[in-house]
Design a protein around this motif. Structure first.
Motif, mmCIF file in Angstrom:
data_model
loop_
_atom_site.group_PDB
_atom_site.id
_atom_site.type_symbol
_atom_site.label_atom_id
_atom_site.label_comp_id
_atom_site.label_asym_id
_atom_site.label_seq_id
_atom_site.Cartn_x
_atom_site.Cartn_y
_atom_site.Cartn_z
ATOM 1 N N LEU A 242 -4.039 20.146 24.636
ATOM 2 C CA LEU A 242 -2.678 20.151 25.189
ATOM 3 C C LEU A 242 -1.749 19.250 24.381
ATOM 4 O O LEU A 242 -0.603 19.618 24.117
ATOM 5 N N ALA A 243 -2.225 18.091 23.996
ATOM 6 C CA ALA A 243 -1.389 17.161 23.225
ATOM 7 C C ALA A 243 -1.021 17.747 21.866
ATOM 8 O O ALA A 243 0.119 17.618 21.414
ATOM 9 N N ILE A 244 -1.975 18.396 21.215
ATOM 10 C CA ILE A 244 -1.698 19.013 19.911
ATOM 11 C C ILE A 244 -0.716 20.168 20.072
ATOM 12 O O ILE A 244 0.186 20.346 19.260
ATOM 13 N N ASP B 263 1.724 27.803 27.893
ATOM 14 C CA ASP B 263 2.030 28.347 29.224
ATOM 15 C C ASP B 263 0.750 28.571 30.018
ATOM 16 O O ASP B 263 0.665 28.208 31.190
ATOM 17 N N TYR B 264 -0.243 29.148 29.361
ATOM 18 C CA TYR B 264 -1.515 29.417 30.029
ATOM 19 C C TYR B 264 -2.223 28.120 30.413
ATOM 20 O O TYR B 264 -2.633 27.937 31.562
ATOM 21 N N LEU B 265 -2.389 27.229 29.447
ATOM 22 C CA LEU B 265 -3.145 26.005 29.699
ATOM 23 C C LEU B 265 -2.475 25.087 30.713
ATOM 24 O O LEU B 265 -3.152 24.410 31.483
ATOM 25 N N CYS B 266 -1.144 25.076 30.736
ATOM 26 C CA CYS B 266 -0.414 24.186 31.653
ATOM 27 C C CYS B 266 -0.236 24.775 33.048
ATOM 28 O O CYS B 266 -0.142 24.023 34.023
ATOM 29 N N CYS C 121 -11.420 26.637 26.084
ATOM 30 C CA CYS C 121 -10.446 26.855 25.004
ATOM 31 C C CYS C 121 -10.541 25.754 23.954
ATOM 32 O O CYS C 121 -10.480 26.019 22.753
ATOM 33 N N THR C 122 -10.705 24.520 24.392
ATOM 34 C CA THR C 122 -10.817 23.391 23.470
ATOM 35 C C THR C 122 -12.077 23.514 22.611
ATOM 36 O O THR C 122 -12.017 23.364 21.388
ATOM 37 N N ALA C 123 -13.205 23.810 23.235
ATOM 38 C CA ALA C 123 -14.464 23.953 22.494
ATOM 39 C C ALA C 123 -14.395 25.098 21.492
ATOM 40 O O ALA C 123 -14.844 24.961 20.344
ATOM 41 N N GLU C 124 -13.816 26.227 21.898
ATOM 42 C CA GLU C 124 -13.709 27.372 20.990
ATOM 43 C C GLU C 124 -12.728 27.074 19.858
ATOM 44 O O GLU C 124 -12.958 27.479 18.719
ATOM 45 N N ALA C 125 -11.658 26.367 20.156
ATOM 46 C CA ALA C 125 -10.692 25.995 19.110
ATOM 47 C C ALA C 125 -11.378 25.124 18.058
ATOM 48 O O ALA C 125 -11.204 25.344 16.852
#
Length: 121
Positions: free
Chosen positions: A43-45, A89-92, A103-107
């Protein structure tokens, strides 16, 4: 033909390799993002990428979003754009903490390939 996750990640990283993702002083943004995600979170990135002077970061987060939206990955629902805005939009607004972790792990897994294929232009 059976395709595995590693092939999908590599395919999407090769595709992203055609996009300019250089940062300040022509730095390689794609190599800076994994540790930033690990320390500050996806999210921060994503939020950082909205700053106009961070065009390389925006391009990189756009590429992450495109990968997460890939029909074979399926972590970014189709109702959201496959770019930084849609991902944020999705993550927030819709994702729960488990989906944010996925999502973070896959990224991060995708970035392992992207670091090799994406070059500063």
């Amino acid at each position: 033909m059976i395709v595995n996750l590693e092939q999908i990640r590599a395919r999407n990283a090769l595709k992203a390799g055609k996009t300019k993702m250089s940062g300040k002083e022509n730095g390689e943004v794609i190599k800076k993002i994994p540790p930033l995600i690990m320390n500050h979170g996806l999210l921060a990135i994503g939020a950082y990428a909205f700053d106009e002077k961070n065009r390389g970061y925006k391009a990189a987060v756009d590429a992450i979003a495109e990968h997460l939206a890939d029909k074979e990955i399926g972590l970014l629902p189709k109702e959201f754009q496959a770019d930084t805005q849609g991902l944020m939009d999705y993550l927030c607004n819709k994702a729960d903490s488990f989906q944010l972790k996925q999502c973070t792990a896959e990224a991060i897994a995708w970035l392992n390939y992207a670091r090799r294929f994406v070059k500063k232009n």
